[in-house]
Write a protein that holds these residues in place. Sequence first.
Motif, PDB file in Angstrom:
ATOM      1  N   VAL A  72       0.836  -1.202   0.000  1.00  0.00           N
ATOM      2  CA  VAL A  72       0.000   0.000   0.000  1.00  0.00           C
ATOM      3  C   VAL A  72       0.872   1.255   0.000  1.00  0.00           C
ATOM      4  O   VAL A  72       0.572   2.224  -0.695  1.00  0.00           O
ATOM      5  CB  VAL A  72      -1.004  -0.012   1.176  1.00  0.00           C
ATOM      6  CG1 VAL A  72      -1.682   1.343   1.326  1.00  0.00           C
ATOM      7  CG2 VAL A  72      -2.045  -1.110   0.979  1.00  0.00           C
ATOM      8  N   GLU A  73       1.949   1.226   0.753  1.00  0.00           N
ATOM      9  CA  GLU A  73       2.846   2.391   0.786  1.00  0.00           C
ATOM     10  C   GLU A  73       3.401   2.695  -0.609  1.00  0.00           C
ATOM     11  O   GLU A  73       3.429   3.859  -1.034  1.00  0.00           O
ATOM     12  CB  GLU A  73       3.985   2.155   1.774  1.00  0.00           C
ATOM     13  CG  GLU A  73       4.825   3.364   2.046  1.00  0.00           C
ATOM     14  CD  GLU A  73       4.138   4.412   2.912  1.00  0.00           C
ATOM     15  OE1 GLU A  73       4.631   5.557   2.931  1.00  0.00           O
ATOM     16  OE2 GLU A  73       3.119   4.113   3.570  1.00  0.00           O
ATOM     17  N   LEU A  74       3.811   1.672  -1.324  1.00  0.00           N
ATOM     18  CA  LEU A  74       4.335   1.884  -2.678  1.00  0.00           C
ATOM     19  C   LEU A  74       3.243   2.382  -3.621  1.00  0.00           C
ATOM     20  O   LEU A  74       3.488   3.270  -4.450  1.00  0.00           O
ATOM     21  CB  LEU A  74       4.984   0.607  -3.207  1.00  0.00           C
ATOM     22  CG  LEU A  74       6.328   0.270  -2.562  1.00  0.00           C
ATOM     23  CD1 LEU A  74       6.765  -1.139  -2.926  1.00  0.00           C
ATOM     24  CD2 LEU A  74       7.389   1.293  -2.971  1.00  0.00           C
ATOM     25  N   ASP A  75       2.037   1.832  -3.493  1.00  0.00           N
ATOM     26  CA  ASP A  75       0.923   2.316  -4.311  1.00  0.00           C
ATOM     27  C   ASP A  75       0.648   3.793  -4.044  1.00  0.00           C
ATOM     28  O   ASP A  75       0.467   4.587  -4.975  1.00  0.00           O
ATOM     29  CB  ASP A  75      -0.350   1.506  -4.035  1.00  0.00           C
ATOM     30  CG  ASP A  75      -0.352   0.127  -4.666  1.00  0.00           C
ATOM     31  OD1 ASP A  75       0.474  -0.148  -5.562  1.00  0.00           O
ATOM     32  OD2 ASP A  75      -1.209  -0.698  -4.258  1.00  0.00           O
ATOM     33  N   VAL A  76       0.624   4.186  -2.779  1.00  0.00           N
ATOM     34  CA  VAL A  76       0.340   5.577  -2.407  1.00  0.00           C
ATOM     35  C   VAL A  76       1.453   6.505  -2.908  1.00  0.00           C
ATOM     36  O   VAL A  76       1.174   7.585  -3.443  1.00  0.00           O
ATOM     37  CB  VAL A  76       0.134   5.707  -0.881  1.00  0.00           C
ATOM     38  CG1 VAL A  76       0.100   7.165  -0.444  1.00  0.00           C
ATOM     39  CG2 VAL A  76      -1.147   4.993  -0.457  1.00  0.00           C
ATOM     40  N   LEU A  77       2.687   6.094  -2.735  1.00  0.00           N
ATOM     41  CA  LEU A  77       3.796   6.914  -3.224  1.00  0.00           C
ATOM     42  C   LEU A  77       3.722   7.086  -4.739  1.00  0.00           C
ATOM     43  O   LEU A  77       3.992   8.186  -5.256  1.00  0.00           O
ATOM     44  CB  LEU A  77       5.142   6.295  -2.811  1.00  0.00           C
ATOM     45  CG  LEU A  77       5.466   6.359  -1.321  1.00  0.00           C
ATOM     46  CD1 LEU A  77       6.708   5.542  -1.001  1.00  0.00           C
ATOM     47  CD2 LEU A  77       5.620   7.802  -0.851  1.00  0.00           C
ATOM     48  N   LEU A  83       7.996   8.525  -6.376  1.00  0.00           N
ATOM     49  CA  LEU A  83       9.040   7.526  -6.622  1.00  0.00           C
ATOM     50  C   LEU A  83       9.960   8.019  -7.736  1.00  0.00           C
ATOM     51  O   LEU A  83       9.560   8.806  -8.590  1.00  0.00           O
ATOM     52  CB  LEU A  83       8.408   6.183  -7.019  1.00  0.00           C
ATOM     53  CG  LEU A  83       7.491   5.558  -5.967  1.00  0.00           C
ATOM     54  CD1 LEU A  83       6.725   4.379  -6.557  1.00  0.00           C
ATOM     55  CD2 LEU A  83       8.294   5.123  -4.749  1.00  0.00           C
ATOM     56  N   SER A  84      11.173   7.546  -7.723  1.00  0.00           N
ATOM     57  CA  SER A  84      12.092   7.943  -8.786  1.00  0.00           C
ATOM     58  C   SER A  84      11.814   7.105 -10.036  1.00  0.00           C
ATOM     59  O   SER A  84      11.273   6.009  -9.961  1.00  0.00           O
ATOM     60  CB  SER A  84      13.540   7.767  -8.324  1.00  0.00           C
ATOM     61  OG  SER A  84      13.788   6.420  -7.975  1.00  0.00           O
ATOM     62  N   ILE A  91       5.324   1.305 -11.613  1.00  0.00           N
ATOM     63  CA  ILE A  91       4.252   1.044 -10.646  1.00  0.00           C
ATOM     64  C   ILE A  91       2.976   1.780 -11.040  1.00  0.00           C
ATOM     65  O   ILE A  91       1.889   1.189 -11.029  1.00  0.00           O
ATOM     66  CB  ILE A  91       4.702   1.410  -9.219  1.00  0.00           C
ATOM     67  CG1 ILE A  91       5.825   0.468  -8.768  1.00  0.00           C
ATOM     68  CG2 ILE A  91       3.523   1.342  -8.248  1.00  0.00           C
ATOM     69  CD1 ILE A  91       6.446   0.798  -7.425  1.00  0.00           C
ATOM     70  N   ALA A  92       3.075   3.024 -11.427  1.00  0.00           N
ATOM     71  CA  ALA A  92       1.879   3.805 -11.781  1.00  0.00           C
ATOM     72  C   ALA A  92       1.130   3.181 -12.953  1.00  0.00           C
ATOM     73  O   ALA A  92      -0.098   3.200 -12.992  1.00  0.00           O
ATOM     74  CB  ALA A  92       2.267   5.249 -12.092  1.00  0.00           C
TER      75      ALA A  92
END
Length: 186
Positions: A72-77, A83-84, A91-92
């Motif tokens: 979830v943290e990676l999805d939100v970021l 994210l770089s 991911i997006a």
Amino acid sequence: MMTIHSHIRSQDVERAARQRLHERGVSIKDVAEVVFKMQAPYNDTLTMEDCIESVDRVLEKREIQHAILVGVELDVLAEKGLLSEPLQSLIAQDEGLFGVDETIALGAALGYGSIAVTTYGHLDKQKVGVIEKLDTKEGERCHTFLDDIVGSIAANASSRIAHRHRDIQDGMSDEDIVLRDEEDRL
């Protein structure tokens, strides 16, 4: 400066993982509906209450909680564009050859055996119930990790039900079934 806590209480981690699911619009009942669809053909006494209870138990497992928090943290970021590159775009866009989301979910499914692993594979391809809703690329939310993690939770809960059903068929005592269940959640 980064703050590091010397001890993170298990209850706090579980509460945070459950909260992240809730914040992302995933309820225990949503996941339980997937579990029911997966297990009902093999268990004519299965109830939604059984499925809800199984999902609830699976959410007590640390590996699942950790997968939820990381995913979830990676999805939100990714939603926030924090994210770089090229990770942000991978991911997006939920890039088809980006398999880290499945790797985390599959790792979380390993705790409940081969039934959980094969069920996760099926759910990853078929996108049943809430998993399909999360997998759509519509709107502003990114669920690259969450759809797979929810699939893993459902697969684990399905496996748990399948094993418990066999234990009951085999005449295992209620006490032994509870003991086995406690061991599975470690």
